[in-house]
Enzyme design. Structure first.
Site, short mmCIF file in Angstrom:
data_model
loop_
_atom_site.label_atom_id
_atom_site.label_comp_id
_atom_site.label_asym_id
_atom_site.label_seq_id
_atom_site.Cartn_x
_atom_site.Cartn_y
_atom_site.Cartn_z
N CYS A 6 58.16 86.38 59.01
CA CYS A 6 58.33 86.93 57.66
C CYS A 6 58.79 88.37 57.70
O CYS A 6 57.99 89.30 57.87
CB CYS A 6 57.01 86.81 56.88
SG CYS A 6 57.13 87.48 55.22
N CYS A 29 57.30 90.57 54.95
CA CYS A 29 55.91 91.01 55.18
C CYS A 29 55.84 92.10 56.25
O CYS A 29 55.07 93.05 56.11
CB CYS A 29 55.04 89.84 55.65
SG CYS A 29 55.33 88.29 54.84
N ASP A 30 56.60 91.97 57.32
CA ASP A 30 56.37 92.80 58.50
C ASP A 30 57.51 93.76 58.85
O ASP A 30 57.34 94.60 59.73
CB ASP A 30 56.11 91.89 59.72
CG ASP A 30 54.89 91.02 59.50
OD1 ASP A 30 53.91 91.53 58.92
OD2 ASP A 30 54.91 89.84 59.88
#
Ligand code: NAP
Length: 305
Positions: free
Chosen positions: A131, A134-135
């Site tokens: 992701c 997300c990261d």
């Protein structure tokens, strides 16, 4: 006895919830282990009709959820672990409790596919992720790589150029599967460096057990090489979330639920919508359309039509 349980809160599940709630079913909607589905981990959605400047994936999902709640949909943070067809109803195990329902809409979507290399599970969150949204921001001014050649890989590679110093795009062939617009956007970015005809064969780690690179095999030259990156973003597609239904509902060889007339499955009262049954289109708008169809099919089933 519930009237309707909907598994999943992606586009398919939430659209089913809006239609079912407006039909006064007060559906119980289960959020599962990835609430909001794939749109909740994406950025700008540019192709959902009605938003001429695009809309953030999480915002679209929150709007759909609120819209369904306005008409009486009920939400629970839980997933289904087992499923039993009975006479005229079905039972699902939610957390540790069996719950009976007259109709069930399975919209549990699909989850990220992994490469299946050694230590993969342990390395997730330690320089390995699926992701970018997300990261990505954790990897500023360092090199990273994305594995895959589809729209997801190209979208993630373009997104990661906001943070990383370089984004290697590793693909096992020499042409991308991605749509032209997504491919052009990624490849025209000077920070994106494609590595063609190559497959990862090993995650390389440092003394703290964090990813420090990836070992690649060039499939044409049959040579291996090591690439120094701080994070590996895997974007090689998805697998359908159908484990609780194995042996009970008809599936294809990849585990996608088979629809048998509209969104009906082989068990009366059970319907499938979205990526859990669709390995062809897999778009937010087609999932939403199927969610609508599943709610209408369930409504007709309850009415004995
Ligand atoms: P995908 O289209 O199935 O592409 C998966 C990619 O991963 C392919 O390039 C495939 O290589 C590669 N791959 C698969 N297994 C591999 C392995 N074991 N090792 C190395 N590479 C592997 O999946 P996706 O990109 O997630 O897209 C899924 C769907 O969502 C598509 O319909 C796409 O259009 C849609 N999507 C749309 C958007 C958007 O429009 N904004 C964004 C993301 C996704 P091969 O090409 O060699 O098979």
């Amino acid at each position: 006895m519930e009237k309707m349980i909907i598994i999943g809160t992606g586009c398919a599940g939430l659209t089913a919830a809006i239609y079912a709630a407006r039909a006064n079913f007060a559906p119980l909607v289960l959020e599962g282990h990835e609430p909001g589905g794939q749109l909740s981990t994406t950025t700008l959605v540019e192709n959902f009709p009605g938003f001429k400047d695009g809309i953030d994936g999480p915002e679209l999902i929150m709007n759909m959820k609120a819209q369904s709640q306005r008409f009486g949909a009920r939400f629970q943070f839980a997933g289904v672990s087992e499923f039993e067809p009975k006479e005229n109803f079905v039972s699902v195990k939610i957390d540790d409790q069996w719950v009976d329902t007259q109709t069930l809409i399975i919209a549990s979507g699909a989850s990220a596919r992994w490469l299946g290399l050694p230590n993969e599970k342990r390395l997730v969150g330690h320089g390995l992720t699926s992701c970018a949204t997300c990261d990505g921001a954790f990897y500023r001014n360092v090199p990273v790589c994305v594995v895959g050649g589809g729209d997801s890989a190209c979208e993630e590679a373009s997104f990661l150029t906001r943070f990383a110093s370089k984004v290697y795009l590793i693909h096992r062939r020499d042409t991308l599967r991605a749509s032209k617009i997504m491919a052009d956007r990624a490849l025209s970015n000077p920070k994106v460096i494609p590595i063609w005809n190559s497959e990862p064969i090993e995650y390389l780690t440092d003394e703290n057990g964090e990813v420090r690179g990836i070992k690649l095999q060039n499939l044409l030259l049959n040579q291996t090489s090591e690439l120094e990156v701080k994070c590996v973003f895997v974007a090689i597609g998805h697998v359908p979330n159908t484990a609780p239904f194995k042996g009970k509902l008809d599936m294809d060889e990849n585990g996608y639920l088979l629809q048998n007339g509209g969104t009906r499955t082989n068990v009366p009262g059970v319907f499938a919508a979205g990526d859990v049954a669709d390995h062809v289109y897999r778009q937010a708008i087609t999932a939403a359309g199927q969610g609508c169809a599943a709610a209408l099919d369930a409504e007709h089933y309850m009415a004995g039509l």
